[in-house]
Design a protein around this motif. Structure first.
Motif, PDB file in Angstrom:
ATOM      1  N   ILE A  52       0.860  -1.183   0.000  1.00  0.00           N
ATOM      2  CA  ILE A  52       0.000   0.000   0.000  1.00  0.00           C
ATOM      3  C   ILE A  52       0.896   1.232   0.000  1.00  0.00           C
ATOM      4  O   ILE A  52       1.840   1.311   0.793  1.00  0.00           O
ATOM      5  CB  ILE A  52      -0.917   0.000   1.231  1.00  0.00           C
ATOM      6  CG1 ILE A  52      -1.947  -1.124   1.114  1.00  0.00           C
ATOM      7  CG2 ILE A  52      -1.633   1.340   1.383  1.00  0.00           C
ATOM      8  CD1 ILE A  52      -2.831  -1.270   2.341  1.00  0.00           C
ATOM      9  N   PRO A  53       0.643   2.204  -0.885  1.00  0.00           N
ATOM     10  CA  PRO A  53       1.499   3.405  -0.926  1.00  0.00           C
ATOM     11  C   PRO A  53       1.359   4.302   0.292  1.00  0.00           C
ATOM     12  O   PRO A  53       2.220   5.130   0.559  1.00  0.00           O
ATOM     13  CB  PRO A  53       1.050   4.123  -2.203  1.00  0.00           C
ATOM     14  CG  PRO A  53      -0.352   3.658  -2.419  1.00  0.00           C
ATOM     15  CD  PRO A  53      -0.396   2.245  -1.929  1.00  0.00           C
ATOM     16  N   ASP A  54       0.254   4.168   1.041  1.00  0.00           N
ATOM     17  CA  ASP A  54       0.078   4.983   2.238  1.00  0.00           C
ATOM     18  C   ASP A  54       1.077   4.550   3.310  1.00  0.00           C
ATOM     19  O   ASP A  54       1.556   3.412   3.329  1.00  0.00           O
ATOM     20  CB  ASP A  54      -1.339   4.850   2.780  1.00  0.00           C
ATOM     21  CG  ASP A  54      -2.367   5.457   1.845  1.00  0.00           C
ATOM     22  OD1 ASP A  54      -1.978   6.287   1.002  1.00  0.00           O
ATOM     23  OD2 ASP A  54      -3.551   5.100   1.945  1.00  0.00           O
ATOM     24  N   TYR A  55       1.364   5.486   4.241  1.00  0.00           N
ATOM     25  CA  TYR A  55       2.322   5.229   5.310  1.00  0.00           C
ATOM     26  C   TYR A  55       1.558   4.725   6.539  1.00  0.00           C
ATOM     27  O   TYR A  55       0.792   5.475   7.154  1.00  0.00           O
ATOM     28  CB  TYR A  55       3.092   6.504   5.646  1.00  0.00           C
ATOM     29  CG  TYR A  55       3.661   7.186   4.423  1.00  0.00           C
ATOM     30  CD1 TYR A  55       4.425   6.486   3.495  1.00  0.00           C
ATOM     31  CD2 TYR A  55       3.413   8.535   4.168  1.00  0.00           C
ATOM     32  CE1 TYR A  55       4.940   7.104   2.371  1.00  0.00           C
ATOM     33  CE2 TYR A  55       3.923   9.157   3.043  1.00  0.00           C
ATOM     34  CZ  TYR A  55       4.681   8.438   2.145  1.00  0.00           C
ATOM     35  OH  TYR A  55       5.187   9.044   1.029  1.00  0.00           O
ATOM     36  N   ILE A  56       1.787   3.448   6.898  1.00  0.00           N
ATOM     37  CA  ILE A  56       1.071   2.819   8.000  1.00  0.00           C
ATOM     38  C   ILE A  56       2.068   2.464   9.100  1.00  0.00           C
ATOM     39  O   ILE A  56       3.135   1.901   8.826  1.00  0.00           O
ATOM     40  CB  ILE A  56       0.326   1.560   7.527  1.00  0.00           C
ATOM     41  CG1 ILE A  56      -0.656   1.916   6.402  1.00  0.00           C
ATOM     42  CG2 ILE A  56      -0.414   0.896   8.684  1.00  0.00           C
ATOM     43  CD1 ILE A  56      -1.318   0.714   5.774  1.00  0.00           C
ATOM     44  N   TYR A  57       1.720   2.764  10.354  1.00  0.00           N
ATOM     45  CA  TYR A  57       2.637   2.486  11.455  1.00  0.00           C
ATOM     46  C   TYR A  57       1.852   2.312  12.745  1.00  0.00           C
ATOM     47  O   TYR A  57       0.696   2.731  12.871  1.00  0.00           O
ATOM     48  CB  TYR A  57       3.647   3.624  11.621  1.00  0.00           C
ATOM     49  CG  TYR A  57       3.026   4.991  11.702  1.00  0.00           C
ATOM     50  CD1 TYR A  57       2.604   5.527  12.918  1.00  0.00           C
ATOM     51  CD2 TYR A  57       2.826   5.746  10.546  1.00  0.00           C
ATOM     52  CE1 TYR A  57       2.021   6.778  12.985  1.00  0.00           C
ATOM     53  CE2 TYR A  57       2.242   7.000  10.607  1.00  0.00           C
ATOM     54  CZ  TYR A  57       1.841   7.510  11.822  1.00  0.00           C
ATOM     55  OH  TYR A  57       1.252   8.739  11.891  1.00  0.00           O
ATOM     56  N   GLY A 117      -7.810  12.987   9.321  1.00  0.00           N
ATOM     57  CA  GLY A 117      -7.577  13.800   8.125  1.00  0.00           C
ATOM     58  C   GLY A 117      -6.896  15.125   8.393  1.00  0.00           C
ATOM     59  O   GLY A 117      -7.348  16.148   7.874  1.00  0.00           O
ATOM     60  N   LYS A 118      -5.828  15.111   9.167  1.00  0.00           N
ATOM     61  CA  LYS A 118      -5.092  16.344   9.447  1.00  0.00           C
ATOM     62  C   LYS A 118      -3.957  16.499   8.436  1.00  0.00           C
ATOM     63  O   LYS A 118      -3.188  15.565   8.200  1.00  0.00           O
ATOM     64  CB  LYS A 118      -4.519  16.324  10.866  1.00  0.00           C
ATOM     65  CG  LYS A 118      -3.731  17.582  11.224  1.00  0.00           C
ATOM     66  CD  LYS A 118      -3.227  17.538  12.650  1.00  0.00           C
ATOM     67  CE  LYS A 118      -2.448  18.792  13.006  1.00  0.00           C
ATOM     68  NZ  LYS A 118      -1.956  18.781  14.389  1.00  0.00           N
ATOM     69  N   GLU A 119      -3.845  17.685   7.841  1.00  0.00           N
ATOM     70  CA  GLU A 119      -2.748  17.943   6.912  1.00  0.00           C
ATOM     71  C   GLU A 119      -1.482  18.259   7.694  1.00  0.00           C
ATOM     72  O   GLU A 119      -1.495  19.104   8.593  1.00  0.00           O
ATOM     73  CB  GLU A 119      -3.098  19.100   5.972  1.00  0.00           C
ATOM     74  CG  GLU A 119      -4.194  18.760   4.984  1.00  0.00           C
ATOM     75  CD  GLU A 119      -4.390  19.849   3.937  1.00  0.00           C
ATOM     76  OE1 GLU A 119      -3.589  20.798   3.913  1.00  0.00           O
ATOM     77  OE2 GLU A 119      -5.347  19.734   3.147  1.00  0.00           O
ATOM     78  N   LEU A 133      -1.833  13.712   4.512  1.00  0.00           N
ATOM     79  CA  LEU A 133      -3.151  13.718   5.135  1.00  0.00           C
ATOM     80  C   LEU A 133      -3.145  12.564   6.130  1.00  0.00           C
ATOM     81  O   LEU A 133      -3.178  11.400   5.743  1.00  0.00           O
ATOM     82  CB  LEU A 133      -4.251  13.537   4.088  1.00  0.00           C
ATOM     83  CG  LEU A 133      -5.679  13.761   4.577  1.00  0.00           C
ATOM     84  CD1 LEU A 133      -5.876  15.222   4.973  1.00  0.00           C
ATOM     85  CD2 LEU A 133      -6.688  13.376   3.519  1.00  0.00           C
ATOM     86  N   THR A 134      -3.075  12.897   7.424  1.00  0.00           N
ATOM     87  CA  THR A 134      -2.789  11.911   8.457  1.00  0.00           C
ATOM     88  C   THR A 134      -4.014  11.642   9.329  1.00  0.00           C
ATOM     89  O   THR A 134      -4.741  12.559   9.703  1.00  0.00           O
ATOM     90  CB  THR A 134      -1.624  12.390   9.350  1.00  0.00           C
ATOM     91  OG1 THR A 134      -0.475  12.564   8.536  1.00  0.00           O
ATOM     92  CG2 THR A 134      -1.329  11.382  10.445  1.00  0.00           C
ATOM     93  N   VAL A 150      -2.408   3.785  16.207  1.00  0.00           N
ATOM     94  CA  VAL A 150      -2.208   3.347  14.826  1.00  0.00           C
ATOM     95  C   VAL A 150      -2.351   4.579  13.941  1.00  0.00           C
ATOM     96  O   VAL A 150      -3.311   5.349  14.087  1.00  0.00           O
ATOM     97  CB  VAL A 150      -3.231   2.274  14.410  1.00  0.00           C
ATOM     98  CG1 VAL A 150      -3.027   1.887  12.945  1.00  0.00           C
ATOM     99  CG2 VAL A 150      -3.106   1.050  15.304  1.00  0.00           C
ATOM    100  N   GLY A 151      -1.372   4.787  13.058  1.00  0.00           N
ATOM    101  CA  GLY A 151      -1.409   5.949  12.168  1.00  0.00           C
ATOM    102  C   GLY A 151      -1.346   5.545  10.717  1.00  0.00           C
ATOM    103  O   GLY A 151      -0.766   4.509  10.363  1.00  0.00           O
ATOM    104  N   ILE A 152      -1.968   6.348   9.897  1.00  0.00           N
ATOM    105  CA  ILE A 152      -1.893   6.165   8.450  1.00  0.00           C
ATOM    106  C   ILE A 152      -1.796   7.540   7.804  1.00  0.00           C
ATOM    107  O   ILE A 152      -2.552   8.458   8.159  1.00  0.00           O
ATOM    108  CB  ILE A 152      -3.096   5.370   7.894  1.00  0.00           C
ATOM    109  CG1 ILE A 152      -2.974   5.203   6.378  1.00  0.00           C
ATOM    110  CG2 ILE A 152      -4.422   6.029   8.276  1.00  0.00           C
ATOM    111  CD1 ILE A 152      -3.971   4.218   5.797  1.00  0.00           C
ATOM    112  N   GLY A 153      -0.820   7.706   6.944  1.00  0.00           N
ATOM    113  CA  GLY A 153      -0.634   8.983   6.254  1.00  0.00           C
ATOM    114  C   GLY A 153      -0.653   8.789   4.742  1.00  0.00           C
ATOM    115  O   GLY A 153      -0.130   7.795   4.229  1.00  0.00           O
ATOM    116  N   ARG A 154      -1.263   9.721   4.065  1.00  0.00           N
ATOM    117  CA  ARG A 154      -1.341   9.656   2.592  1.00  0.00           C
ATOM    118  C   ARG A 154      -0.673  10.887   2.006  1.00  0.00           C
ATOM    119  O   ARG A 154      -0.927  12.014   2.426  1.00  0.00           O
ATOM    120  CB  ARG A 154      -2.795   9.578   2.141  1.00  0.00           C
ATOM    121  CG  ARG A 154      -2.994   9.669   0.632  1.00  0.00           C
ATOM    122  CD  ARG A 154      -4.389   9.252   0.240  1.00  0.00           C
ATOM    123  NE  ARG A 154      -4.623   7.856   0.571  1.00  0.00           N
ATOM    124  CZ  ARG A 154      -5.800   7.230   0.398  1.00  0.00           C
ATOM    125  NH1 ARG A 154      -6.832   7.915  -0.085  1.00  0.00           N
ATOM    126  NH2 ARG A 154      -5.941   5.965   0.705  1.00  0.00           N
TER     127      ARG A 154
END
Length: 325
Positions: A52-57, A117-119, A133-134, A150-154
């Protein structure tokens, strides 16, 4: 195939000698199948999140990385996901940026409320500025206690670039519109000034000359009455000339009124509109009624001029093109 767990124990006599052995076999086939299924699911999940191209951690309560996907390791400049484990954002980012991330982490953990959805800004390993967009949500254990997040950033950098370019173009358009509006106002002022100057010239020069010409023709006509002989042909020509002078004078007054209505300067917008409506109705063949009261104090002259010209153009168009009855 059945899998079993075997437990073997020796049975001893009173002197401690082994006399026989006992074996217990436990069927763990279902347990092993469950473990294998979990391993396969974890492998599938890892494959999915790593592609997945999104950043997951995942982080613990102290904002230390527990795990992540390949995308987040790459964007943080880590050689692998394993290299992230136990480290924080301060190990990869400048202090001001890491402090922003840490503050958001602690807000999620202490408030137990997600950030949706925080920039956020991001600096990649090539020192390129990006926009994320986190979303960060609390991570809970089996007792429902928050143990991390759990975080996900796009990466929305291309979208932000398009938005910024759109905003830049909108600002340019707004500026051009303001400049065009100012130019239009300036042009209208110049037109009014030219109309006023032309009306003054017509009044001071042409109008006065026509008045003098009419006076002279009337004088000649009076003097001809004392001349002997037949002066009728000359009198006829003089009479035609006087009519022509009078007609021309009326036309000049109409032109001066169109250029700069004296009523507008002397009495204001409502009186000027009423005067123009009566003039137009006299040749257009339909009635025009003006409703309104004069402003006190009067409007600025530029506004009165503009409103009068708008009404004048509208009425003229109705007379010429609308076939109004």
């Amino acid at each position: 195939v059945i899998l079993g767990r075997v437990t073997v124990a020796a049975v001893r006599d009173g002197e401690g000698r082994s006399i026989y052995g006992l074996a217990m076999v436990e069927d763990i086939t279902q347990q092993k199948q469950t473990e294998l299924a979990l391993i396969e699911e974890r492998a599938l999940l890892r494959t999915l999140i790593d592609n997945i191209p999104d950043y997951i951690y995942v982080k613990d309560r102290d904002s230390r990385f527990i795990t992540g996907n390949a995308a987040v390791a790459e964007v943080m400049g880590a050689a692998s996901v394993e290299e992230l484990v136990g480290k924080t954002d301060f190990d990869f980012y400048p202090e001001p940026l890491a402090s922003r991330y840490f503050a958001d982490d602690q807000q999620v953990i202490t408030s137990q409320q997600p950030i949706i959805g925080k920039e956020e800004p991001l600096i990649d390993p090539l020192d390129q500025q990006k926009t994320l967009l986190t979303t960060k949500v609390p991570l809970r254990d089996e007792t429902n206690e928050v143990v991390g997040l759990v975080g996900i950033g796009r990466d929305i950098t291309p979208r932000k670039q398009i938005e910024n370019e759109k905003n830049r173009l909108l600002d340019m358009l707004k500026q051009q519109q303001e400049e065009l509006r100012a130019l239009t106002v300036r042009l209208a002022d110049l037109q009014e000034a030219e109309r006023e100057e032309l009306a003054r010239v017509l009044h001071d020069r042409v109008g006065q000359n026509l008045s003098a010409l009419g006076f002279n023709l009337n004088y000649i006509s009076t003097q001809l009455a004392d001349f002997p002989g037949d002066t009728q042909p000359v009198q006829t020509r003089l009479s035609d000339s006087l009519n022509l002078v009078e007609e021309t004078t009326d036309h000049i007054r109409d032109v001066m009124a169109e250029l700069r209505p004296p009523m507008l300067d002397d009495y204001g917008l409502v009186e000027a509109l009423d005067w123009y409506a009566n003039r137009l109705a006299s040749w257009a063949g339909f009635a025009i009624t003006i409703h309104g009261e004069a402003y006190s104090p009067r409007l600025p002259i530029a506004i009165e001029n503009t409103l009068f010209r708008i009404a004048q153009e509208a009425l003229t168009n109705a007379a010429k093109h609308a076939q109004a009855s």
